[in-house]
Structures are given as structure tokens and as C-alpha cells.
Design an enzyme around this catalytic site. Sequence first.
Site, PDB file in Angstrom:
ATOM      1  N   CYS A 168      10.235 -37.543 -11.063  1.00  0.00           N
ATOM      2  CA  CYS A 168       9.763 -38.401  -9.997  1.00  0.00           C
ATOM      3  C   CYS A 168       8.333 -38.282  -9.899  1.00  0.00           C
ATOM      4  O   CYS A 168       7.697 -38.815  -9.070  1.00  0.00           O
ATOM      5  CB  CYS A 168      10.494 -38.080  -8.925  1.00  0.00           C
ATOM      6  SG  CYS A 168      12.293 -37.895  -8.802  1.00  0.00           S
ATOM      7  N   HIS A 297       5.662 -37.282  -0.447  1.00  0.00           N
ATOM      8  CA  HIS A 297       6.807 -37.571  -1.441  1.00  0.00           C
ATOM      9  C   HIS A 297       7.937 -37.973  -0.639  1.00  0.00           C
ATOM     10  O   HIS A 297       8.754 -38.764  -0.686  1.00  0.00           O
ATOM     11  CB  HIS A 297       6.883 -36.417  -2.321  1.00  0.00           C
ATOM     12  CG  HIS A 297       7.845 -36.987  -3.581  1.00  0.00           C
ATOM     13  ND1 HIS A 297       7.877 -37.987  -4.055  1.00  0.00           N
ATOM     14  CD2 HIS A 297       8.989 -36.292  -4.161  1.00  0.00           C
ATOM     15  CE1 HIS A 297       8.813 -37.837  -5.182  1.00  0.00           C
ATOM     16  NE2 HIS A 297       9.780 -36.838  -4.990  1.00  0.00           N
ATOM     17  N   GLU A 308       8.219 -29.582   1.130  1.00  0.00           N
ATOM     18  CA  GLU A 308       6.750 -30.421   1.357  1.00  0.00           C
ATOM     19  C   GLU A 308       6.076 -29.964   2.647  1.00  0.00           C
ATOM     20  O   GLU A 308       4.502 -30.062   2.632  1.00  0.00           O
ATOM     21  CB  GLU A 308       6.981 -31.727   1.119  1.00  0.00           C
ATOM     22  CG  GLU A 308       5.868 -32.680   1.228  1.00  0.00           C
ATOM     23  CD  GLU A 308       5.927 -34.304   0.584  1.00  0.00           C
ATOM     24  OE1 GLU A 308       6.999 -34.507   0.701  1.00  0.00           O
ATOM     25  OE2 GLU A 308       5.058 -34.759   0.196  1.00  0.00           O
ATOM     26  N   LYS A 326       9.621 -44.236   1.578  1.00  0.00           N
ATOM     27  CA  LYS A 326      10.601 -44.312   0.829  1.00  0.00           C
ATOM     28  C   LYS A 326      11.676 -44.869   2.024  1.00  0.00           C
ATOM     29  O   LYS A 326      12.898 -45.435   1.232  1.00  0.00           O
ATOM     30  CB  LYS A 326      11.239 -43.379   0.017  1.00  0.00           C
ATOM     31  CG  LYS A 326      10.331 -42.864  -0.693  1.00  0.00           C
ATOM     32  CD  LYS A 326      10.796 -41.573  -1.805  1.00  0.00           C
ATOM     33  CE  LYS A 326       9.771 -41.189  -2.888  1.00  0.00           C
ATOM     34  NZ  LYS A 326       8.465 -40.697  -2.578  1.00  0.00           N
ATOM     35  N   HIS A 331      13.666 -44.597  -3.016  1.00  0.00           N
ATOM     36  CA  HIS A 331      12.961 -43.636  -4.020  1.00  0.00           C
ATOM     37  C   HIS A 331      13.212 -44.462  -5.497  1.00  0.00           C
ATOM     38  O   HIS A 331      14.151 -44.186  -6.027  1.00  0.00           O
ATOM     39  CB  HIS A 331      13.932 -42.120  -4.078  1.00  0.00           C
ATOM     40  CG  HIS A 331      12.782 -41.252  -4.814  1.00  0.00           C
ATOM     41  ND1 HIS A 331      11.795 -41.372  -5.457  1.00  0.00           N
ATOM     42  CD2 HIS A 331      13.318 -39.947  -4.884  1.00  0.00           C
ATOM     43  CE1 HIS A 331      11.345 -40.444  -6.067  1.00  0.00           C
ATOM     44  NE2 HIS A 331      12.463 -39.311  -5.794  1.00  0.00           N
ATOM     45  N   PHE A 390      11.984 -33.145 -10.703  1.00  0.00           N
ATOM     46  CA  PHE A 390      12.854 -32.179 -11.315  1.00  0.00           C
ATOM     47  C   PHE A 390      12.146 -31.257 -12.401  1.00  0.00           C
ATOM     48  O   PHE A 390      10.911 -31.919 -12.643  1.00  0.00           O
ATOM     49  CB  PHE A 390      13.903 -32.948 -11.955  1.00  0.00           C
ATOM     50  CG  PHE A 390      14.941 -33.310 -11.178  1.00  0.00           C
ATOM     51  CD1 PHE A 390      15.206 -33.146  -9.929  1.00  0.00           C
ATOM     52  CD2 PHE A 390      16.323 -33.889 -12.001  1.00  0.00           C
ATOM     53  CE1 PHE A 390      16.332 -33.679  -9.226  1.00  0.00           C
ATOM     54  CE2 PHE A 390      17.443 -34.224 -11.370  1.00  0.00           C
ATOM     55  CZ  PHE A 390      17.651 -33.980  -9.855  1.00  0.00           C
TER      56      PHE A 390
END
Lengths: 403, 242
Positions: A168, A297, A308, A326, A331, A390
Site C-alpha cells: 500500500c 493513510h 497512525e 478512503k 483503499h 504490509f
Amino acid sequence: MPPPPPHALPVTACAVASDCGVGSRSLLDALRDGRTRLRPPRLFEAGFPAFTGEVDAALLPPLPGHLARFDTRNARLALAALDDADDGLRAAVLRARERYGADRVGVILGTSTSGIYETENAYRSLAETGRLPPRYDFVHQHAWVATARYLQAELGLQGPCYAVSTACSSSSKSLISAQRLIQAGVCDAVLAGGVDSLCRMTLHGFKSLDLVSETPCTPLDRHRSGISLGEGAGLLLLERPQPEHAGCVHLLGAGESSDAHHMTAPHPEGRGAALAMQRALRQAGLAAADIDYVNLHATGTTKNDASEMAAMQAVFGAGTPCSGTKGLTGHTLGAAGGIEAVIAWLSLREGLLPGTCGLRETDPAFDATVLRDTRSGVAPRRIMSNNFGFGGNNTTLLFGWAQ
Amino acid sequence: MVAVLGRGLCLPQAGAEAERFGDCSLDASLLPPLTRRRTSLATRMAVSAADRACRDAGGGRDMPAVFVSAIGEMQVTDRLCQAIAGGAFPLSPTLFHNSVHNTAAGYWSIAVDTRQPMQAMAALADGFALGLTEAACQVAAGAQQVLLVCYDEAMPDHLLPDYTWQPCALALVLGAPGDDRPRLAMPYRDTAADARAPAFAVHNPAVQGLALLEQIQDGPPGRHRVQLGPGNPAWFTELVLP
């Protein structure tokens, strides 16, 4: 006019495709109206309750005949964005090719899964007939660099061409590679950003990790219940600074880090995320107080958002306006950094701070200034954009006016 | 220019022809046993070569890394696509997170406990040349040392039946140039060059880096032009041996 900071590079054009439509105008309209475009999947049957941000098939042009072997949903998303007439990205790339030479213009493209949607379809034939369909072509369709090579061929470029694939954070990383290629003198301009299409593997994969929301995702909400996947393209042209670029939005700096913690779960205190933000500020020569807005994010999973926001608290305290977008786009995985870079670019140019589509009640655990509704009539000068993937792979980009 | 500070190689299926490069065995003992059992040959080879290069450079591992692979975790992705075609849901969560292209980079950063940036990229046959370009740009941007790992295992047969790749991982530790170390110039393409692939390269970009390793190991002092991959125009670098 003072010179821009040493790491700053002008964004001379950009383009976008998402469930909001093709072109930055459609994304701007969505940011202003704040209505979600997430719907139950149409591209394929999910088999469980889910919402996705799908690009309308009518908006996706076929590839020209001589490049048909590259034809994938990913390549079509990229072509749709490239040819939006208002954004004019194709014309800007061709001007750069003319000015610097084809071998001085690179294509560095982020993607998480490349043309896997076509591979999934091809494997149905493989299961039924024992053979892949004749038009299936792994090298030109699924290899991670396939869509980058398509764009290179489409635009007649001959500079360095590679894919960045760090899940991502892929397209944020591609912009950082582009920045370094220009600063090292390898390229004079780089087309960067990212593309990813919806596919069964990511939807079922995130489902297997129990991370897919049964409703349109609600990032940062106290009752958030996971992600909604999306698809799209976010493409930006970075160039070596020229006098006439002084009025462009600039990539002011960037930061990267690793969590060194876990393949899928973020560090609970946001250790790596905070480090990426601090490194970006340091590279740009800025302090936290210089940042007017942070595009988070904010995927909508319980752990990601908490991690976050812990990092935000450590770097900014509670006062800096922030939000996640998002809930509008879904996403988009390897395209998220590119699409959200376009959101930062739009916010600077149009004078707005995006809200958090889907947010009803901010998680009371977050001591932060989370924007629920989009603010218009403001004049942000510097915007931070975060993307994490990831592998504990973290990126932060800083955009703003150079002067 | 960048200095070559360390070299590491993993050629798990090679025979006697690999002996001149020293130990090329598969040794991913840096990974915890459970991770080692669950990860692909590609990831384990990458970790083997990376660990060897870091030890060759003096032992430090806390540095940014560039992992480059043409097909990455395609063996894992193949299993997921077979499951999807057969409707075998739910998918394995482990296979899913081990299918990302930055699987090797992610496990490496966790195993060596570094918070330095991890890059994961792909460029088919140009992978070694462009991985070296990316790593050299990171050195130019101020990184003291950068680990470059180029790796690929074999393709699933039904996807690329003509690709007879030898599994290979090759790692270099690169740093700011000094006089007492081999030095490499930024890779470049030469449209006028004879574009024959180097000996025993059959598509795998990591194998194409062996020509450079051979030259570093056996070449006489001076300046050498080394081809980094096939294609026309082909990629080259200038190697200066002290």
C-alpha cells in the site's frame, strides 16, 4: 522570489482515475460533496457482504491495437487517466520528452498486484480446459513492470522504467524513487504514481485477515469496521526545476521507514509511521508547525488507524487538521499514494482541506483535530500525505508551494 | 560512483560451476523457524544472499535495502490463483500476506530489526541494472551504505514454459566510493553495443549479475566495462578495480 528548498521538485502535471470518475475535476467534486461512491462489487461476485470503489467500465478505453498485448484493467485505468483532456498529462509528458529527450524521461510506477485480475480470469480457463487463453500474456499483463512498460511504449519514452511494489505504499515509494533519479541526474523528468485494479485475490485476502468492512468503510470512526477496497490510477509528472515551474505545487520532501515489527500488523505505537513523518519534515527543512493539513493513510481498520494516530500525536500533538479520504475512493492499495498525492495537489490549488467521508463520531481515543467535513475557502501552504503497507513499509510525502 | 563493500550469492541448485564464487548454499537461518517454513524459496534465497553480503562487508545490517525481483512471489500467487479458480475460500491468510512483492524485504527488516527504508521493485530482465541504479541513487542521496538484493526463483511452468531460470539471489553492499574498493559507475544503456547476454544467463536478472561478480573477483586492476543484462540497447556499467 527565494529559491525552492534543495530537495523540492515541481509537479508539472497530474491525472487520476477512481470510483469518483476520470480526471482531477471528478475527484474535486467528490471531495466537495463528501458523498461516498462505494457500492457492492459489480466486477465479480464477492460471496460475502462488501463495498468497493469500482471505476465505471464505460470510462475505461481499450488500448491501441499495436499495444494490445498489454491490455489489462490496470493499463486501461492508466490510459483513462493519461488522456483526461482537462488534466493534460499526456501533453505534459510529450513536452518533457521533446525538451529533455526520450532517454531522459523515466517511468516509475507503483502497483501492488499489477494485472492479476487478468490472471485470475485466465486461471478459470486453465482449470476448465487445462490451458491458458491464447491472449493471456504474463510478461505484458501480470509482470509487475507491465503497466509501466505499457506507459513507456504509449508515450515513446526510453528512460529508466521500473515498478515499485511495496503493497500500500507502492506509489508513494515510486514518487520518492523519481525524486532521487532526478536529483542524481539520471533523469530530467519522471512519470510516477501508481495503478491497481480490483481483483478477487485482494478482496478475499483481506477477508481472510478479517479486515473487510461489511459497510462502506468509516476511517477514524469509533465504530470503524475495516477497509473497503477501491481501484484507480494516480499519476504525477515530476521535473527538474525550471524557472517557469516556480508556481507549481512541489514535492517538498519525503520520508521512509520500516516498522521491523510484523508483516501485516502495524507497530502499536506507530513507531515506524512517526519516523517516516519526521524524516520527511527533516528532508524538507520544515517543523511540524509548518504543516497545515495531514492526509492520513486511515484505512479504517481498528489497528491501522490507532497506530497512525499514535504517531500523529507523537509528531504533531493534537492541533494539526487531519483526515482520511478512503471513504470516498476506497483503499486503492498500490495506487493509494498516487491518488492521495493528487488529493494533496488539488487541496493546495483549490484551497480546501478534505473531510473524512463516512465519519460519524471520531474515536474518542484519538486526541486530534480530525476533519469530518471538507473545509473550503482556506489556503493551505504545506500538506503531508501518509501511506503505510504490509511488511511495515512506511512513506510520508510533503507537498506545497515552493516559495 | 559507488563502492562495492560486500558480496553475497545464493545458487541453491548450482553444481560445480558455482564453486568459484565460494559458499552459495541456501542458508536462511536468520529467519525464525516458523517464517522459514512458510516463506518461498525466493524469499529464503534473498535472505541468504543478503546475510552473506552484509557479513562480507563487516557484519552491519542496519542499512536501507533495495530488493529487486522480476516475478517475486509468483509461486505463492500461483497457489492463490488456483484456489480462487477452484472457489476454495477462504484463502490462506499466510499465503495472502506472503504474496506481496515486498515479502522478502519485509521479513528481512523484521529479522535484522532495522527501521531503515526497504524498497521492492521489478523490471524483468532490466532488474539488476535498474536495481543498481536505484541503490546508487540512494547512495548519491546520502545513504552511507545500501544493500542491493536481486533474486528470482523459477516461474510456475504453465505461465512461462520457455523460461528455464536457475534460481539465484545476488546481493551487494554498496557505499560511498573510496580508493581501496571496487567502484561502479551509474548504469547506462549503450545503443551501439553488441547486446549478447553474458555467459550462462537465461533470462533470470540475478544470474546476469554474475558477470559483474566474476570480474570483481578475478579481474585485473583498472577500468572494465561490464554488461548488466540482455536486450538492445543493453545495460552496462564501468567497474574500476583498485
